[in-house]
Design an enzyme around this catalytic site. Structure first.
Site, PDB file in Angstrom:
ATOM      1  N   HIS A 256      51.069  39.197  31.800  1.00 22.20           N
ATOM      2  CA  HIS A 256      50.966  40.083  30.377  1.00 22.20           C
ATOM      3  C   HIS A 256      52.379  41.174  30.228  1.00 22.20           C
ATOM      4  O   HIS A 256      52.098  42.125  29.410  1.00 22.20           O
ATOM      5  CB  HIS A 256      49.699  40.582  29.772  1.00 22.20           C
ATOM      6  CG  HIS A 256      48.912  39.571  29.332  1.00 22.20           C
ATOM      7  ND1 HIS A 256      48.815  38.856  28.124  1.00 22.20           N
ATOM      8  CD2 HIS A 256      47.696  39.014  30.015  1.00 22.20           C
ATOM      9  CE1 HIS A 256      47.739  37.902  28.092  1.00 22.20           C
ATOM     10  NE2 HIS A 256      47.275  37.917  29.306  1.00 22.20           N
ATOM     11  N   ASP A 315      44.418  40.359  33.923  1.00 23.69           N
ATOM     12  CA  ASP A 315      43.925  39.075  33.593  1.00 23.69           C
ATOM     13  C   ASP A 315      45.026  38.016  33.707  1.00 23.69           C
ATOM     14  O   ASP A 315      46.327  38.667  33.385  1.00 23.69           O
ATOM     15  CB  ASP A 315      43.334  38.984  32.283  1.00 23.69           C
ATOM     16  CG  ASP A 315      44.214  39.402  31.244  1.00 23.69           C
ATOM     17  OD1 ASP A 315      44.830  40.536  31.396  1.00 23.69           O
ATOM     18  OD2 ASP A 315      44.248  39.051  30.152  1.00 23.69           O
ATOM     19  N   GLU A 316      44.867  36.864  33.709  1.00 24.57           N
ATOM     20  CA  GLU A 316      45.676  35.739  33.350  1.00 24.57           C
ATOM     21  C   GLU A 316      47.028  35.838  34.163  1.00 24.57           C
ATOM     22  O   GLU A 316      48.105  35.632  33.270  1.00 24.57           O
ATOM     23  CB  GLU A 316      45.976  35.536  31.672  1.00 24.57           C
ATOM     24  CG  GLU A 316      44.725  35.311  31.065  1.00 24.57           C
ATOM     25  CD  GLU A 316      44.614  34.925  29.567  1.00 24.57           C
ATOM     26  OE1 GLU A 316      44.305  34.140  29.177  1.00 24.57           O
ATOM     27  OE2 GLU A 316      45.176  35.840  29.058  1.00 24.57           O
ATOM     28  N   VAL A 317      47.109  36.137  35.522  1.00 20.31           N
ATOM     29  CA  VAL A 317      48.313  35.954  36.233  1.00 20.31           C
ATOM     30  C   VAL A 317      48.598  34.499  36.507  1.00 20.31           C
ATOM     31  O   VAL A 317      47.637  33.961  37.094  1.00 20.31           O
ATOM     32  CB  VAL A 317      48.129  36.762  37.778  1.00 20.31           C
ATOM     33  CG1 VAL A 317      49.462  36.740  38.305  1.00 20.31           C
ATOM     34  CG2 VAL A 317      47.780  38.353  37.211  1.00 20.31           C
TER      35      VAL A 317
END
Ligand SMILES: *[C@@H]1O[C@H](CO)[C@@H](O)[C@H](O)[C@H]1NC(C)=O
Ligand SMILES: *[C@@H]1O[C@H](CO)[C@@H](O)[C@H](O)[C@H]1NC(C)=O
Ligand SMILES: *[C@@H]1O[C@H](CO)[C@@H](O)[C@H](O)[C@H]1NC(C)=O
Length: 543
Positions: A256, A315-317
């Site tokens: 992100h 989050d969400e790497v």
């Protein structure tokens, strides 16, 4: 069938709202203990009603000044107390202004007679919770233009179930003006939330001004006006403190992170194959400059956010993004890293930087799920599902649950009729400790999240309220207070209370809320806070 249910239900509630004998005062969140009688205590007009405190605290003084207005939403009124002045007496054990996780927020209220109105608390923050509860005991009679407290004598003894009662705002997908963030703090304070989790930057924009790395916001903000300066941040932190709300910044990395690259493109991994979604783009974790910028920025931010906790996202790497950048792959090969090793290396660097700043890291549950070994003391915020909470607390970490409270979504998801109707009930019956059978004490609370891809200051209030009232009660009141039918009149009353204070909170079913406009008065401006603090007061609160 559905229609019949609604009508019958409205009739039942009509009876309750008439406040017949036995209904008692509606306080949200429901206090630990509340007893009441059948007398009416008259309240003098606002100009002769005094709030007295035994401590002289700048922070508490702002709160009492604010509530001296909020007690009287329909103006000063006509005195019915028969006394020249009337006072609410606040007795606080300690004037210590330290605000940290676990601060004592307990309070007691006694409404015995017109001349005996008291709030007692161990800390100024308990006193603030008491002020809010006291405000909910007052009623206004438009015929006599006067205020009173029905159901006296009233005795309340109260304290929260969870230490962490958070609400997350997202100022990366849409910038919220500073005054509107102060309004959000008003709305949270009214409902005894005690953490503002500020998701400041994301892939879309970087509105935070850094004096060390000025290009971050100079190129990363949506607009030169859409920024948060150091002074702005101080104002937010100080204002929140006057409600006993801690402000936790989040800089969501290494995923992100696209927003960091507007100012300094070399911070980003080069993965053109993933560029179709900017949320896929991660930081270049092989590059020493990346750690230099993070250190500089976090050092600046730690000076502005006094809280012990600091959120670094995680989050969400998208590992594939790293694996598409030859320079990162060659670094990983040199270090002997696979993707999880690389993520672990990055998380360890963040821990090291935060240790140097005396800050404790919070991450979303993803690194934990990926198998990254987190440093002891790390707090894990769970957004995926309840079963992860058990794993997190069994691994020795503290947990904050968010998965059930996504305000950008209808809950339950996939319900296409009725839109947001009654969805508060699903929020209400979702417990942060749900499914947790061991190490329950490590679940320190929960957080509602208002992801703001399609929400800004024009739609924020109506998207969040009245649904957030359900979360507020779940986080404060005992676990067994979970019956939606008994909660409904409390939520309705509080939705109306905060509507009078300028929050655009709407109804939960057919009913009537008397707001100022019916009496030809104006409501407080939704796009401004209830009180605007001057610089000296801000400095004094923060000192
Ligand atoms: C209400 O009372 C305040 C003092 O508490 C006074 O300053 C103000 O002028 C009064 N407002 C009206 C309309 O009388
Ligand atoms: C580190 O933070 C803790 C908690 O906020 C505080 O009690 C302690 O004094 C701080 N230590 C230093 C060296 O600043
Ligand atoms: C409400 O609380 C009771 C008592 O703690 C529990 O047995 C029940 O399952 C809860 N109901 C819901 C819907 O969570």
């Amino acid at each position: 069938m559905r229609q019949t249910f609604v009508i019958v239900f409205a009739l039942l509630v009509g009876v309750t709202l008439a406040q017949g004998p036995g209904s008692g005062p509606f306080v949200l969140p429901q206090p630990v203990s509340l007893t009441w009688g059948s007398q009416v205590v008259p309240i003098s007009d606002a100009s002769t009603f005094i709030i007295q405190s035994n401590v002289n605290s700048v922070t508490l003084n702002v709160a009492t000044k604010r509530y001296s207005t909020l007690f009287f939403p329909f103006g000063n009124g006509t005195s019915t107390s028969g006394a020249p002045t009337q006072s609410l007496s606040i007795q606080v054990q300690s004037s210590n202004e330290d605000l940290a996780l676990g601060v004592d927020e307990s309070y007691k209220i006694a409404v015995d007679s017109a001349s005996s109105l008291t709030i007692t608390a161990n800390t100024i923050y308990g006193a603030m919770r008491g002020l809010e509860t006291f405000s909910q005991l007052l009623t206004y009679n438009p015929k006599s233009n006067s205020y009173s407290i029905p159901f006296a004598p009233i005795s309340i003894s109260d304290s929260p179930r969870f230490q962490w009662r958070g609400f997350m705002i997202d100022t990366a997908r849409h910038y919220e003006p500073v005054n509107f963030i102060l309004h959000i703090i008003d709305a949270l304070g009214y409902n005894k939330f005690n953490v503002l989790h500020w998701h400041m930057v994301d892939a879309e924009s970087f509105p935070v001004v850094s004096t060390t790395y000025p290009e971050l916001s100079a190129k990363g903000a949506f607009n030169p006006l859409a920024i948060y300066t150091h002074d702005d941040i101080e104002e937010v932190v100080a204002y929140a403190k006057t409600y006993g709300i801690r402000v936790i910044p989040e800089f969501d990395i290494p995923g992100h992170a696209y927003g960091w690259g507007f100012g300094y493109p070399q911070l980003l991994a080069q993965c053109p194959g993933y560029a179709y979604n900017i949320n896929n783009i991660a930081l270049n974790i092989a590059e020493p400059f990346t750690y230099q910028v993070i250190t500089g920025l976090f050092t600046e931010m730690a000076a502005l956010f006094p809280d012990q906790y600091f959120h670094t996202g995680g989050d969400e790497v998208i590992f594939g993004c790293w694996l598409q950048d030859p320079s990162i792959v060659s670094w990983m090969n040199k270090m002997g890293f696979d993707s999880v090793h690389a993520e672990t290396y990055f998380e360890n660097q963040l821990t090291y930087i935060l240790d140097g700043l005396n800050r404790t890291k919070i991450v979303w549950n993803d690194p934990f799920q990926n198998g990254v070994t987190l440093a002891p003391g790390t707090v894990v915020q769970i957004w995926n599902s309840a079963d992860i909470t058990q794993q997190v607390v069994d691994a020795g970490f503290k947990a904050i649950a968010s998965y059930a409270w996504y305000f950008d979504k209808q809950q339950p998801m996939g319900v296409s009729t009725g839109e947001f109707e009654n969805t508060w009930e699903v929020f209400y019956t979702s417990d942060p400790a749900s499914g947790v059978t061991s190490n329950v004490d490590s679940v320190i609370g929960g957080e509602a999240t208002m992801w703001s891809e399609q929400v800004d200051q024009m739609s924020w209030d109506t998207r969040v309220f009245p649904r957030a009232l359900a979360v507020a009660e779940r986080l404060w009141s005992a676990a067994y207070i979970n019956d939606t039918n008994s909660a409904l009149p409390r939520l309705e009353q509080q939705s109306c209370n905060i509507a009078r204070r300028g929050v655009n909170s709407g109804p939960l079913e057919p009913d009537f809320c008397l707001i100022q406009t019916y009496l030809g008065m104006s409501r407080p401006n939704r796009l401004r806070p209830i009180i605007k603090l001057d610089r000296d007061t801000i400095k004094s609160i923060l000192s």
